[in-house]
Design an enzyme around this catalytic site. Sequence first.
Site, PDB file in Angstrom:
ATOM      1  N   MET A  85       2.296   3.271   1.692  1.00 39.20           N
ATOM      2  CA  MET A  85       2.952   2.033   2.116  1.00 39.20           C
ATOM      3  C   MET A  85       2.521   1.638   3.523  1.00 39.20           C
ATOM      4  O   MET A  85       2.706   0.499   3.948  1.00 39.20           O
ATOM      5  CB  MET A  85       4.468   2.191   2.089  1.00 39.20           C
ATOM      6  CG  MET A  85       5.092   2.074   0.717  1.00 39.20           C
ATOM      7  SD  MET A  85       6.869   1.763   0.908  1.00 39.20           S
ATOM      8  CE  MET A  85       7.440   2.013  -0.760  1.00 39.20           C
TER       9      MET A  85
ATOM     10  N   ALA B 281       7.732  -2.861  11.991  1.00 40.88           N
ATOM     11  CA  ALA B 281       8.855  -2.838  12.940  1.00 40.88           C
ATOM     12  C   ALA B 281       9.232  -1.375  13.215  1.00 40.88           C
ATOM     13  O   ALA B 281       9.442  -0.602  12.283  1.00 40.88           O
ATOM     14  CB  ALA B 281      10.053  -3.586  12.356  1.00 40.88           C
TER      15      ALA B 281
ATOM     16  N   HIS C 126      13.011   1.352   2.252  1.00 44.35           N
ATOM     17  CA  HIS C 126      13.372   2.433   3.180  1.00 44.35           C
ATOM     18  C   HIS C 126      14.303   3.391   2.443  1.00 44.35           C
ATOM     19  O   HIS C 126      15.513   3.256   2.536  1.00 44.35           O
ATOM     20  CB  HIS C 126      14.122   1.894   4.403  1.00 44.35           C
ATOM     21  CG  HIS C 126      13.387   0.828   5.158  1.00 44.35           C
ATOM     22  ND1 HIS C 126      14.025  -0.048   6.008  1.00 44.35           N
ATOM     23  CD2 HIS C 126      12.067   0.520   5.215  1.00 44.35           C
ATOM     24  CE1 HIS C 126      13.128  -0.869   6.546  1.00 44.35           C
ATOM     25  NE2 HIS C 126      11.943  -0.544   6.079  1.00 44.35           N
TER      26      HIS C 126
ATOM     27  N   ASN D   4      10.509   9.493   4.883  1.00 51.63           N
ATOM     28  CA  ASN D   4      11.849   8.985   5.170  1.00 51.63           C
ATOM     29  C   ASN D   4      12.935   9.791   4.463  1.00 51.63           C
ATOM     30  O   ASN D   4      14.086   9.826   4.910  1.00 51.63           O
ATOM     31  CB  ASN D   4      11.953   7.515   4.759  1.00 51.63           C
ATOM     32  CG  ASN D   4      10.902   6.663   5.440  1.00 51.63           C
ATOM     33  OD1 ASN D   4      10.492   6.972   6.553  1.00 51.63           O
ATOM     34  ND2 ASN D   4      10.448   5.610   4.787  1.00 51.63           N
TER      35      ASN D   4
END
Length: 524
Positions: free
Chosen positions: A128, A135, A457, A491
Amino acid sequence: VADVFSEAADIVIVGSGPTGSTYARLLSELLPDARILMVEAGPIVADPPGLHVANIRDLGLRDAARIASQGPNRFAYDPVTPEEHALRLAGGPDTAMLRRPGLFLVGGGAIDGEGFAAAHAAANVGGMGSHWFGACPRPAESERIPFIDRAIMDGALAKAERLLRVSGDQFPNSPVAPRLEAVLGDLFNAGRSPERRVQPMPMALTRTADGVMRTGTDMILGDLLSKPSGRFELRPETVCRRIVMDGERAAGVELWSVATGAMSRVAAGVVVAAADSLHSPQLLFASGIRPDALGHYLNEHPQLSLYAELDGVEDHGERLQRGEVGVLADTAVAARTTSGVTWIPYDGDRFPFHVQITQIEPSSLPEGDRVIASRKPVVAVSFFLPSEPRYENHVAFSDSETDWCGRPKMNLRFRLSERDRERLALARETLQRICDALGRPLPGHKPRMPPDGSSLHYQGTIRMGERDDGGSVADRDSRVWGTANLYVAGNGVIPTETAGNPTLTSVALASLGARHIAAGWASR
Ligand SMILES: Cc1cc2nc3c(=O)[nH]c(=O)nc-3n(C[C@H](O)[C@H](O)[C@H](O)COP(=O)(O)OP(=O)(O)OC[C@H]3O[C@@H](n4cnc5c(N)ncnc54)[C@H](O)[C@@H]3O)c2cc1C
């Protein structure tokens, strides 16, 4: 076990996204003699490998790179229909979020059900990280991991900012930022510490003479690929189907070639599973490593957004005529990008959201709205909300069915909690307040809430914990509990409830994991 392996590496990294690439880069620096093999299920889609696809200036080649990243779906998705667009702007179910260029769906079920319908992944060198927006806010308050020493984590975040080339000062001449910062600062700055006031969003990109270069994994890897040392190998289109365990040690990996279908086995001194938040727990499951917490505590960032007219920017019309309104959110206009992102940071219970405000490219708006956008800037006000890490939200894996790469099929389940819904209600009020202060919502537009899984996310599925009490999968160094040399990255490792984008934190945690591997190397 040893005699079944046909080759050997000191370190095998599964997955070539930002976190796998961080392990590769740092371990090659810390252990220059180690042979490192990084395997990636997807193909190389850009030159150099890992380049962010938005940096490909030829739009045809860029589209081709996106399609090549779509795993089992190597075709162009249908564009958003006018009906879908109208429904989206009116706040209805956003079915177009189930077809995102560069990605493929791993979720399923009804768009308003409990199946995490819009969950996606990428399969390409760079993961990804070749498609992301970039950001990179620093975590604060309860977003921070309480059992990692503050100074150590701050050092790791600073290292992650260097690897990802993050800074907040790339858009000094933004036509909208001064106005946004003034209005939103008046609303929200009181009582905040300086670093949590309204400010430009720290972004992973570099300004160049002709626009911006977004950070892809080519930048994280540095010269690992361009100046081959013979110690590092990137092997694309190679799926790790299983980690071969020998007691508490990961002895190696079982690999499947997408091109030939051939299986091979590589012995490994250390294995790092950096295969994203859904495929890393899948790999552990396939390898018979199934702690209670595996795949559980799945959480993401529910989003809420609305387009608003921005008052008080006097020279907008002239700038538009001079062709000076290029917006960061639109990758097609990278060469004239002038406006960045304005950020209202998450600030604990006082402001339990993360808000990004971006200018919208007038030409991307429907006909009627374009008239407004020719007079005033139109901005998207986007809220990212935390969702509680709860055991019942999870990704489960099948023992009998497989996905397109022969890995255990996924089944996801996700539902917002009461507390999540309370925060959502508060976010709706705050969103309206912001739009009223900036100007007004675009006529006819309603707040939009994309389907579950849209944030990209995904956290918690391989979470770290302070102790091995069944509530986590790995320790504070990202090493899987009960193993000597198996690490997880991405994550999914983040154990806390967060509102801000997670990649900076995941890359920081990867740097700590790499340091831990290097520290233990001599005693191997
Ligand atoms: C459009 C978009 C916008 C985003 N914007 C932001 C943002 O603004 N800020 C932010 O913080 N984050 C953002 N993200 C999320 C960010 O890209 C991810 O957090 C980051 O890429 C995660 O890195 P990773 O290395 O853990 O996993 P990934 O980048 O997902 O890479 C994992 C790789 O592992 C490979 N893999 C999986 N299974 C196997 C296997 N069994 N064998 C071999 N390889 C395997 C996959 O093919 C994939 O390439 C965005 C993502 C997208 C798509």
